[in-house]
Design a protein around this motif. Structure first.
Motif, PDB file in Angstrom:
ATOM      1  N   LEU A   1       6.385  13.941   5.473  1.00 55.16           N
ATOM      2  CA  LEU A   1       4.606  13.397   4.626  1.00 55.16           C
ATOM      3  C   LEU A   1       4.359  12.578   6.050  1.00 55.16           C
ATOM      4  N   ALA A   2       5.330  11.119   5.814  1.00 57.15           N
ATOM      5  CA  ALA A   2       5.693  10.863   7.067  1.00 57.15           C
ATOM      6  C   ALA A   2       5.127  10.943   8.203  1.00 57.15           C
ATOM      7  N   GLY A   3       5.534  11.915   9.260  1.00 60.35           N
ATOM      8  CA  GLY A   3       6.107  12.762   9.914  1.00 60.35           C
ATOM      9  C   GLY A   3       3.424  13.503  10.093  1.00 60.35           C
ATOM     10  N   ARG A   4       3.016  13.599   8.851  1.00 63.46           N
ATOM     11  CA  ARG A   4       2.187  14.114   8.636  1.00 63.46           C
ATOM     12  C   ARG A   4       0.967  13.464   8.690  1.00 63.46           C
ATOM     13  N   ALA A   5       1.586  12.067   7.830  1.00 56.29           N
ATOM     14  CA  ALA A   5       0.541  11.073   7.925  1.00 56.29           C
ATOM     15  C   ALA A   5      -0.245  10.669   9.491  1.00 56.29           C
ATOM     16  N   LYS A   6       0.888   9.829   9.890  1.00 57.75           N
ATOM     17  CA  LYS A   6       0.812   9.396  11.457  1.00 57.75           C
ATOM     18  C   LYS A   6      -0.756  10.492  12.402  1.00 57.75           C
ATOM     19  N   GLU A   7      -0.162  11.899  12.159  1.00 54.61           N
ATOM     20  CA  GLU A   7      -1.090  12.405  12.782  1.00 54.61           C
ATOM     21  C   GLU A   7      -2.954  13.102  12.067  1.00 54.61           C
TER      22      GLU A   7
ATOM     23  N   LYS B   1      -2.420  14.477   9.286  1.00 54.47           N
ATOM     24  CA  LYS B   1      -2.819  16.284   8.530  1.00 54.47           C
ATOM     25  C   LYS B   1      -2.337  16.154   7.273  1.00 54.47           C
ATOM     26  N   LEU B   2      -2.953  15.045   6.414  1.00 52.18           N
ATOM     27  CA  LEU B   2      -2.359  14.397   5.096  1.00 52.18           C
ATOM     28  C   LEU B   2      -4.008  15.709   4.382  1.00 52.18           C
ATOM     29  N   LYS B   3      -3.685  16.820   2.855  1.00 51.19           N
ATOM     30  CA  LYS B   3      -4.554  16.723   2.765  1.00 51.19           C
ATOM     31  C   LYS B   3      -4.951  15.800   1.139  1.00 51.19           C
ATOM     32  N   LEU B   4      -5.447  15.619   1.088  1.00 49.26           N
ATOM     33  CA  LEU B   4      -6.154  14.721  -0.404  1.00 49.26           C
ATOM     34  C   LEU B   4      -5.030  14.562  -1.416  1.00 49.26           C
ATOM     35  N   ASP B   5      -4.748  15.563  -2.191  1.00 47.22           N
ATOM     36  CA  ASP B   5      -3.589  15.558  -2.936  1.00 47.22           C
ATOM     37  C   ASP B   5      -2.625  14.470  -2.420  1.00 47.22           C
ATOM     38  N   GLU B   6      -2.256  14.787  -1.301  1.00 52.04           N
ATOM     39  CA  GLU B   6      -1.145  14.353  -0.775  1.00 52.04           C
ATOM     40  C   GLU B   6      -0.684  12.457  -0.743  1.00 52.04           C
ATOM     41  N   PHE B   7      -1.860  11.677  -0.591  1.00 50.75           N
ATOM     42  CA  PHE B   7      -1.656  10.808  -0.696  1.00 50.75           C
ATOM     43  C   PHE B   7      -3.158   9.802  -1.881  1.00 50.75           C
TER      44      PHE B   7
END
Length: 408
Positions: free
Chosen positions: A308-314, A316-322
Motif C-alpha cells: 500500500l505504501a508503495g502504491r501510495a507514493k505513486e 495509484k491507490l483506489k478510493l476504498d484503499e485510503f
C-alpha cells in the motif's frame, strides 16, 4: 471530494468509447482516479483541457454523441443558452429529456465520484438506496440499479457556460511538484498542491470541532525486538511498526468504543478493525488502510503495508484503499522523533502518534533498555479519559508481551 484536476485524457475528440472505458484520469483530494463512461458513444468535444485544476464536481468537462452521429457538428452549452434566449424558433427535438433535478441531498463521506455524480444528476437521496460496498458504502452500480428499477428518466444536461478561453496548459506529471516562483524581493512563493490544501482544511476542521484529549504510555521493546529478530532470521523482514499495528488492532478488541466513526455527529461502532497508516508522499500525507488488521498475522500486515505504501507514493491507490478506516496510526520514529501528538483523522475518534525507540537505564535491572513512547489523541466528546487509559494500558501490555498478539 469537491473539486479535482484533469490529469490526462484517455480518449481524443472523435474517438469511440464503450461503457466502462476510462475516459480520463482525475486528481482528487488524495489520489489519481480513473473516470469511466456509462454508455457507448463518441467523444465530440473536450471542454476541460489536461491540467485544468479546481474543477468542481458536476462540472461539464466533455460532450459526447451516439455512434453514427456527426461528432463535429455538436452544439456546446453556451451556444444552446444563446439559442434558447433568442427569438428564433427552437429546433425540433427527437426526445424531451426530463428536467434537471433541483433537490440536493447530503452525500456520505465515503461515496465515490461516479456514484456522487449520478446522485447529483438525478437528485436522488442516498439514504433511500442500499449500498453494496465496504461498510454499506454506495457504489456506482447501486445507483444505476436504483435508476433502472425505478425507470427514472434521463435528466437534461446542466446548462453550463463554456469555460472561458483557456490558455494553453502544459501537461502535468502524475506526481504533483510544488510550483516555485522565483522572486527578486528576497523570498520564494511555493504554491500548495490541491492535496495539501485539502489536508490543511480537514485538519483545521478536526482541531476546531473535536476537543482533543491526550494520553501517553511508554513501552519496553525488549521482547518485541527479540521476536522481530526471530522473524528476520526466518526470512520475514518485519518492522516494529508492523507490531504496533497488530497491537493497536488487538487493543481495539478490548476497548471497542475506540473503534468507531462519526455519522451525523453520532459515534457508530465498527465491526471490522481497519487501521489507517499515515504515509508521507511528495504530494502530501495519505492514509492507506490495513483492512481487518485484527485478523491478520504480522507477516500479512507487513506485506500489506509495504504494498500500500508503495502504491501510495505513486498515486495509484483506489478510493476504498485510503477512505473508510476506523483508527489511524502515525509513526515518526524512523525520523528520529522521540514523541509527538497528532490531529484526529475525522470522522474517526482517535489517532495514535508513535515515537522512535530510545535507550534508557532500567531502574530495576540498572541495564540499558530500549523503550518507545506513544501518545493517543482522542475526541473528548465521545471518549473519556478512563477509556483512553484502558486502551493505552492494553496497548502497552501487548507491546511488552508480544505473545498476547496471536502473531501467527
Amino acid at each position: 471530494m469537491e473539486e479535482g484536476t484533469i490529469v490526462k485524457w484517455m480518449k481524443a475528440e472523435g474517438e469511440s468509447m464503450e461503457a466502462g472505458d476510462v475516459v480520463c484520469d482525475i486528481q482528487t483530494d488524495k489520489a489519481v482516479v480513473s473516470m469511466e463512461c456509462d454508455d457507448d458513444g463518441v467523444v465530440a468535444k473536450i471542454l476541460m483541457a489536461e491540467g485544468s485544476s479546481g474543477v468542481q464536481v458536476g462540472t461539464l468537462i466533455a460532450l459526447t454523441v451516439e455512434e453514427g452521429q456527426d461528432w463535429k457538428d455538436v452544439a456546446i452549452p453556451a451556444a444552446e443558452v444563446d439559442v434558447s434566449t433568442s427569438s428564433s424558433p427552437p429546433p425540433a427535438a427527437v426526445s424531451t429529456p426530463a428536467p434537471s433535478p433541483t433537490t440536493s441531498y447530503p452525500l456520505p463521506t465515503q461515496t465515490g465520484p461516479a456514484a456522487s455524480l449520478l446522485l447529483t444528476q438525478y437528485g436522488l437521496n442516498p439514504a433511500t438506496i442500499e449500498g453494496s460496498g465496504p461498510k454499506g458504502n454506495l457504489m456506482k452500480a447501486d445507483v444505476l440499479k436504483h435508476i433502472q428499477l425505478n425507470s427514472l428518466p434521463t435528466p437534461a444536461p446542466p446548462q453550463v457556460p463554456l469555460p472561458a478561453a483557456a490558455k494553453p496548459v502544459a501537461a502535468i506529471t502524475t506526481s504533483p511538484t510544488p510550483i516555485i516562483t522565483r522572486s527578486t524581493t528576497g523570498y520564494t512563493d511555493i504554491e500548495l498542491t490541491s492535496m495539501r490544501k485539502v489536508i490543511a482544511k480537514r485538519l483545521t476542521d478536526s482541531k476546531q470541532e473535536a476537543p482533543h484529549g491526550y494520553s501517553s504510555a511508554t513501552a519496553n521493546l525488549t521482547a518485541v525486538s527479540k521476536l522481530r529478530q526471530e522473524y528476520i532470521k526466518s526470512g520475514f523482514k518485519v518492522s516494529v511498526n508492523d507490531f504496533v499495528i497488530k497491537a493497536v488492532a488487538t487493543a481495539l478488541q478490548y476497548v471497542p468504543e475506540m473503534n468507531a466513526t462519526l455519522v451525523k455527529e453520532e459515534p457508530m461502532p465498527q465491526s471490522s478493525i481497519d487501521i489507517s497508516v499515515a504515509v508521507a508522499t511528495p504530494a502530501g500525507l495519505i492514509t492507506p488502510i490495513v483492512k481487518d488488521a485484527a485478523g491478520k498475522t504480522i507477516q500479512q500486515i507487513s506485506a500489506d503495508v509495504k504494498e500500500l505504501a508503495g502504491r501510495a507514493k505513486e498515486n495509484k491507490l483506489k478510493l476504498d484503499e485510503f477512505q473508510g478506516g476506523t483508527f489511524t496510526i502515525s509513526n515518526l520514529g524512523m525520523f528520529g522523533i522521540a514523541e509527538f501528538t497528532a490531529i484526529i483523522n475525522a470522522p474517526q475518534l482517535a489517532i495514535l502518534a508513535v515515537g522512535g525507540g530510545r535507550t534508557i537505564i532500567d531502574p530495576e535491572t540498572m541495564k540499558p533498555t530500549t523503550v518507545m513512547t506513544a501518545t493517543l489523541s482522542f475526541d473528548r466528546r465521545y471518549i473519556d479519559e478512563a477509556q483512553a487509559a484502558d486502551f493505552m494500558s492494553v496497548y502497552q501490555t501487548i507491546m511488552e508481551r508480544p505473545e498476547l498478539l496471536g502473531v501467527g
